[in-house]
Design a protein around this motif. Structure first.
Motif, PDB file in Angstrom:
ATOM      1  N   LEU A 279       0.815  -1.211   0.000  1.00 10.17           N
ATOM      2  CA  LEU A 279       0.000   0.000   0.000  1.00 10.17           C
ATOM      3  C   LEU A 279       0.852   1.266   0.000  1.00 10.17           C
ATOM      4  O   LEU A 279       0.483   2.266  -0.615  1.00 10.17           O
ATOM      5  CB  LEU A 279      -0.926   0.013   1.214  1.00 10.17           C
ATOM      6  N   GLY A 280       2.009   1.219   0.668  1.00 13.82           N
ATOM      7  CA  GLY A 280       2.873   2.391   0.748  1.00 13.82           C
ATOM      8  C   GLY A 280       3.263   2.942  -0.613  1.00 13.82           C
ATOM      9  O   GLY A 280       3.062   4.136  -0.890  1.00 13.82           O
ATOM     10  N   PRO A 281       3.829   2.121  -1.513  1.00  9.97           N
ATOM     11  CA  PRO A 281       4.174   2.622  -2.837  1.00  9.97           C
ATOM     12  C   PRO A 281       2.971   3.167  -3.600  1.00  9.97           C
ATOM     13  O   PRO A 281       3.078   4.173  -4.318  1.00  9.97           O
ATOM     14  CB  PRO A 281       4.762   1.388  -3.539  1.00  9.97           C
ATOM     15  N   TRP A 282       1.818   2.534  -3.450  1.00 12.55           N
ATOM     16  CA  TRP A 282       0.606   3.017  -4.128  1.00 12.55           C
ATOM     17  C   TRP A 282       0.183   4.379  -3.585  1.00 12.55           C
ATOM     18  O   TRP A 282      -0.168   5.282  -4.353  1.00 12.55           O
ATOM     19  CB  TRP A 282      -0.518   1.997  -3.956  1.00 12.55           C
ATOM     20  N   LYS A 283       0.237   4.529  -2.263  1.00 12.38           N
ATOM     21  CA  LYS A 283      -0.146   5.811  -1.660  1.00 12.38           C
ATOM     22  C   LYS A 283       0.758   6.935  -2.162  1.00 12.38           C
ATOM     23  O   LYS A 283       0.287   8.038  -2.474  1.00 12.38           O
ATOM     24  CB  LYS A 283      -0.061   5.721  -0.129  1.00 12.38           C
ATOM     25  N   LEU A 284       2.060   6.682  -2.238  1.00  6.42           N
ATOM     26  CA  LEU A 284       2.993   7.715  -2.684  1.00  6.42           C
ATOM     27  C   LEU A 284       2.817   8.009  -4.171  1.00  6.42           C
ATOM     28  O   LEU A 284       2.790   9.171  -4.592  1.00  6.42           O
ATOM     29  CB  LEU A 284       4.427   7.281  -2.387  1.00  6.42           C
ATOM     30  N   ALA A 285       2.692   6.977  -4.975  1.00  5.02           N
ATOM     31  CA  ALA A 285       2.517   7.190  -6.420  1.00  5.02           C
ATOM     32  C   ALA A 285       1.240   7.973  -6.696  1.00  5.02           C
ATOM     33  O   ALA A 285       1.210   8.858  -7.559  1.00  5.02           O
ATOM     34  CB  ALA A 285       2.497   5.851  -7.145  1.00  5.02           C
ATOM     35  N   LYS A 286       0.194   7.653  -5.956  1.00  8.35           N
ATOM     36  CA  LYS A 286      -1.090   8.333  -6.142  1.00  8.35           C
ATOM     37  C   LYS A 286      -0.953   9.836  -5.896  1.00  8.35           C
ATOM     38  O   LYS A 286      -1.626  10.651  -6.554  1.00  8.35           O
ATOM     39  CB  LYS A 286      -2.121   7.719  -5.191  1.00  8.35           C
ATOM     40  N   LEU A 287      -0.077  10.229  -4.979  1.00 13.48           N
ATOM     41  CA  LEU A 287       0.110  11.638  -4.660  1.00 13.48           C
ATOM     42  C   LEU A 287       0.787  12.418  -5.791  1.00 13.48           C
ATOM     43  O   LEU A 287       0.528  13.609  -5.967  1.00 13.48           O
ATOM     44  CB  LEU A 287       0.950  11.788  -3.394  1.00 13.48           C
ATOM     45  N   PHE A 288       1.655  11.756  -6.554  1.00 13.43           N
ATOM     46  CA  PHE A 288       2.503  12.490  -7.489  1.00 13.43           C
ATOM     47  C   PHE A 288       2.293  12.176  -8.962  1.00 13.43           C
ATOM     48  O   PHE A 288       2.728  12.943  -9.818  1.00 13.43           O
ATOM     49  CB  PHE A 288       3.979  12.241  -7.139  1.00 13.43           C
ATOM     50  N   VAL A 289       1.658  11.059  -9.276  1.00 16.74           N
ATOM     51  CA  VAL A 289       1.647  10.633 -10.674  1.00 16.74           C
ATOM     52  C   VAL A 289       0.855  11.573 -11.573  1.00 16.74           C
ATOM     53  O   VAL A 289       1.242  11.797 -12.733  1.00 16.74           O
ATOM     54  CB  VAL A 289       1.126   9.175 -10.793  1.00 16.74           C
ATOM     55  N   SER A 290      -0.225  12.156 -11.093  1.00 14.49           N
ATOM     56  CA  SER A 290      -1.023  13.050 -11.939  1.00 14.49           C
ATOM     57  C   SER A 290      -0.209  14.255 -12.386  1.00 14.49           C
ATOM     58  O   SER A 290      -0.268  14.673 -13.553  1.00 14.49           O
ATOM     59  CB  SER A 290      -2.284  13.512 -11.205  1.00 14.49           C
ATOM     60  N   ASP A 291       0.559  14.831 -11.464  1.00 19.35           N
ATOM     61  CA  ASP A 291       1.407  15.965 -11.823  1.00 19.35           C
ATOM     62  C   ASP A 291       2.498  15.553 -12.801  1.00 19.35           C
ATOM     63  O   ASP A 291       2.859  16.317 -13.709  1.00 19.35           O
ATOM     64  CB  ASP A 291       2.040  16.577 -10.566  1.00 19.35           C
ATOM     65  N   MET A 292       3.060  14.358 -12.624  1.00 22.00           N
ATOM     66  CA  MET A 292       4.066  13.870 -13.569  1.00 22.00           C
ATOM     67  C   MET A 292       3.476  13.767 -14.975  1.00 22.00           C
ATOM     68  O   MET A 292       4.082  14.211 -15.955  1.00 22.00           O
ATOM     69  CB  MET A 292       4.587  12.499 -13.121  1.00 22.00           C
ATOM     70  N   VAL A 293       2.285  13.197 -15.064  1.00 26.94           N
ATOM     71  CA  VAL A 293       1.628  13.050 -16.360  1.00 26.94           C
ATOM     72  C   VAL A 293       1.347  14.418 -16.982  1.00 26.94           C
ATOM     73  O   VAL A 293       1.559  14.635 -18.178  1.00 26.94           O
ATOM     74  CB  VAL A 293       0.325  12.232 -16.219  1.00 26.94           C
ATOM     75  N   ALA A 294       0.889  15.354 -16.163  1.00 25.99           N
ATOM     76  CA  ALA A 294       0.592  16.696 -16.667  1.00 25.99           C
ATOM     77  C   ALA A 294       1.837  17.373 -17.231  1.00 25.99           C
ATOM     78  O   ALA A 294       1.761  18.133 -18.207  1.00 25.99           O
ATOM     79  CB  ALA A 294      -0.010  17.548 -15.554  1.00 25.99           C
TER      80      ALA A 294
END
Length: 290
Positions: free
Chosen positions: A127-142
């Motif tokens: 869950l830890g990696p998912w929680k962190l990725a969820k926080l930042f991935v949208s901005d990375m994609v943008a």
């Protein structure tokens, strides 16, 4: 390793105050990146790591990936200090030391250990990696650019009978990584798995301090690295993670996503195109254990 310039990039490395995480933080900072590192429990280790890397380019945050409030505070502090996160290395993990704090797992079975410790390992490692990725991935994609590097373990360790849920959590993380990579294909955000390739010379291994003999299974802390990782007589040096982590964090790895890389099989002085021949494992259609 000096060929990669990460100037202007911001890397967040969980569990970056010691062991594999610290080695990767040092490598990325040495290439010009600004790095945010976390530790879940030891403020002293965190402070020492920041001092080692340099406070002008390193931020340390005491934060546990299982805790949503910690994660929100981490994201806010990191972005306020160094701007958007470009590179996320999910390195924080819990393992045998969580189950066997005294380092003695000689009588362990697959059903040994405290249920609460099992839960902590599962939550931290999956869950830890998912929680962190969820926080930042949208901005990375943008922004059209991003790197997610998930730290895994060797396949024999996934089936280690005394390891409790540690191995299965890393198998789950690899499956999760493959799914993320497919979802993010073509966005400029890559997702890859990196692992040392065997038990590494870090405090993550229960029993004894770094540099000492710990068990008959690992009679020495110095690792002899053999191709294929079948003849390692001691623990691997944590430094095997530096060169592949730096390459994966750079523009040079843009064409690679959904792949698995073994640090012990990456010659540190080899050109990436040569290192990839031994360090990148063959692709498979789906994760399989049995």
């Amino acid at each position: 390793m000096t060929d990669f310039d990460l100037s202007g990039r911001h890397a967040l490395i969980t569990g970056g105050a010691r062991g594999l995480g610290l080695v990767m933080a040092q490598a990325l900072a040495g290439a010009g990146a600004r790095v945010t590192i976390t530790a879940a429990r030891s403020a002293d280790e965190l402070e020492a790591a920041v001092a080692d890397i340099g406070p002008e380019r390193c931020l340390g945050v005491l934060s546990d990936v299982m805790n949503d409030e910690d994660n929100a505070r981490l994201a806010s502090a990191a972005q306020e200090r160094f701007g958007p996160v470009d590179i996320l290395i999910n390195n924080a993990g819990r393992g045998l030391a969580e189950l066997y704090a005294d380092g003695d797992f000689s009588q362990a079975t697959p059903f040994s250990g405290d249920p609460e410790a099992y839960e902590r390992i599962l939550c931290t490692n999956v869950l830890g990696p998912w929680k962190l990725a969820k926080l930042f991935v949208s901005d990375m994609v943008a922004r059209g650019w991003g790197r997610i590097i998930n730290v895994s373990t060797s396949r024999p360790t996934m089936l280690l009978s005394v390891g409790g849920p540690y191995g299965p959590t890393k198998a789950a993380l690899e499956a999760q990584s493959a799914i993320w990579a497919k979802h993010l294909q073509g966005t400029g955000v890559t997702v890859n798995v990196l692992l040392p390739g065997g038990a590494a010379d870090t405090p993550f291994i229960p029993g004894g301090e770094v540099g000492t003999r710990i068990t008959d299974a690992w009679p020495a802390r110095a690792g002899e690295i053999a191709e294929g990782n079948s003849n390692i007589t001691g623990l691997l040096p944590a430094e095997v993670m530096a060169a592949p982590a730096l390459w994966l964090a750079s523009d040079a790895s843009s064409d690679f996503t959904g792949r698995r890389f073994v640090g012990a099989n990456w010659p540190p002085d080899a050109a990436p195109e040569e290192a990839l021949k031994t360090a990148m494992t063959p692709t498979i259609d789906a994760p399989h254990i049995l």
